[in-house]
Write an enzyme that holds these catalytic residues in place. Structure first.
Site, PDB file in Angstrom:
ATOM      1  N   ASN A 129       0.851  -1.194   0.000  1.00  0.00           N
ATOM      2  CA  ASN A 129       0.000   0.000   0.000  1.00  0.00           C
ATOM      3  C   ASN A 129       0.879   1.232   0.000  1.00  0.00           C
ATOM      4  O   ASN A 129       2.034   1.180   0.434  1.00  0.00           O
ATOM      5  CB  ASN A 129      -0.843   0.040   1.274  1.00  0.00           C
ATOM      6  CG  ASN A 129      -2.034  -0.888   1.209  1.00  0.00           C
ATOM      7  OD1 ASN A 129      -2.307  -1.514   0.195  1.00  0.00           O
ATOM      8  ND2 ASN A 129      -2.743  -0.970   2.310  1.00  0.00           N
ATOM      9  N   GLU A 130       0.336   2.340  -0.415  1.00  0.00           N
ATOM     10  CA  GLU A 130       1.015   3.623  -0.351  1.00  0.00           C
ATOM     11  C   GLU A 130       1.097   4.065   1.115  1.00  0.00           C
ATOM     12  O   GLU A 130       0.081   4.115   1.797  1.00  0.00           O
ATOM     13  CB  GLU A 130       0.184   4.645  -1.146  1.00  0.00           C
ATOM     14  CG  GLU A 130       0.773   6.020  -1.241  1.00  0.00           C
ATOM     15  CD  GLU A 130       2.044   6.048  -2.056  1.00  0.00           C
ATOM     16  OE1 GLU A 130       2.086   5.416  -3.133  1.00  0.00           O
ATOM     17  OE2 GLU A 130       2.989   6.704  -1.617  1.00  0.00           O
TER      18      GLU A 130
END
Ligand code: CTP
Ligand code: CA
Length: 226
Positions: A34-35
């Site tokens: 994920n970012e």
């Protein structure tokens, strides 16, 4: 420099923080993530330490320097994070789960680098990871558990739904994507969502968001003790 935050109002409180992304291996050189820069979780760990808490930071891969006086446990995958957080929660008073944990992980990561010319890279079978926030919330007893929600739309509505589903005490909700995204930024505009309702905060430095959040946590601890 003795500001208001030099008060040691979390002295003796054991705080577990998770931060950063997790990396889910597809093969030795590829992963799903994920970012997340990890800045929010690191800010919370630093702020809690400055207020006297005993802080353990379970951190996924980030490029940040560990805050002074904070014990850091480095993890890579969601499974590592789950194991470390579950163990450390046993001796915690407060858990603040700011990590952007991957929701799915490859069912069978390859032990060698997959070659796209002759191996399948266009389909990866995934299995769901364990939901650390939900699990810790279910067994929290008198401990305070805080979760995060990064949403691209209907921020408060989604956070209220998440609060119910996860069963935690508080959700810190922020809007991501678009021009005012929190990702990588030093500022954040969040809402604190609890069973009592939603409080929208103005745009603040992440260090200030951390202190407002810790004020809330302090209040919940006081209510439970009293
Ligand atoms: N979280 C967790 N373990 C997971 C997934 C999420 O502990 N396997 C925690 C995050 O650290 C965060 C909170 O749950 O505090 C909310 O994460 P989020 O990704 O917003 O929620 P999900 O339930 O995964 O829902 P979705 O991604 O579909 O919005
Ligand atoms: Ca998720």
């Amino acid at each position: 420099l003795l500001g208001s935050k030099s008060r040691q109002d979390l002295a003796g409180v054991r705080v577990l923080v998770t931060a950063g992304p997790t990396h889910e291996a597809i093969d030795p050189v590829r992963y799903i993530a994920n970012e997340s820069s990890g800045k929010m979780g690191y800010s919370i760990a630093r702020a809690a330490r400055l207020r006297g808490a005993e802080v353990t930071l379970v951190s996924g891969p980030t490029s940040l320097r560990p805050p002074a006086g904070v014990e850091v446990v480095d993890v890579v995958s969601a499974s590592d994070l789950h194991r470390a957080a579950t163990e450390l929660f046993e001796v915690a008073d407060v858990a603040i789960l700011a990590a952007a944990v991957a929701d799915y992980t490859p069912a069978a990561p390859a032990d060698h680098k997959l070659k796209k010319a002759r191996e399948r890279l266009d389909r990866i079978e995934l299995v769901e990871t364990e939901d650390v926030l939900r699990e810790l919330s279910a067994g929290r007893g008198r401990r305070v558990v805080v979760g995060f929600a990064a949403e691209t739309e209907d921020v408060v509505e989604n956070a209220e739904e998440k609060l119910r589903h996860k069963g935690c005490d508080l959700i810190v909700a922020n809007k991501v994507g678009g021009a005012d995204s929190a990702f990588g930024s030093d500022t954040d505009e969040v809402a604190l969502v609890s069973a009592a309702g939603a409080e929208r905060l103005p745009r603040l430095e992440k260090a200030q968001v951390a202190d407002v959040l810790l004020d809330r946590v302090r209040r919940i601890l006081d209510e439970r003790a009293g």
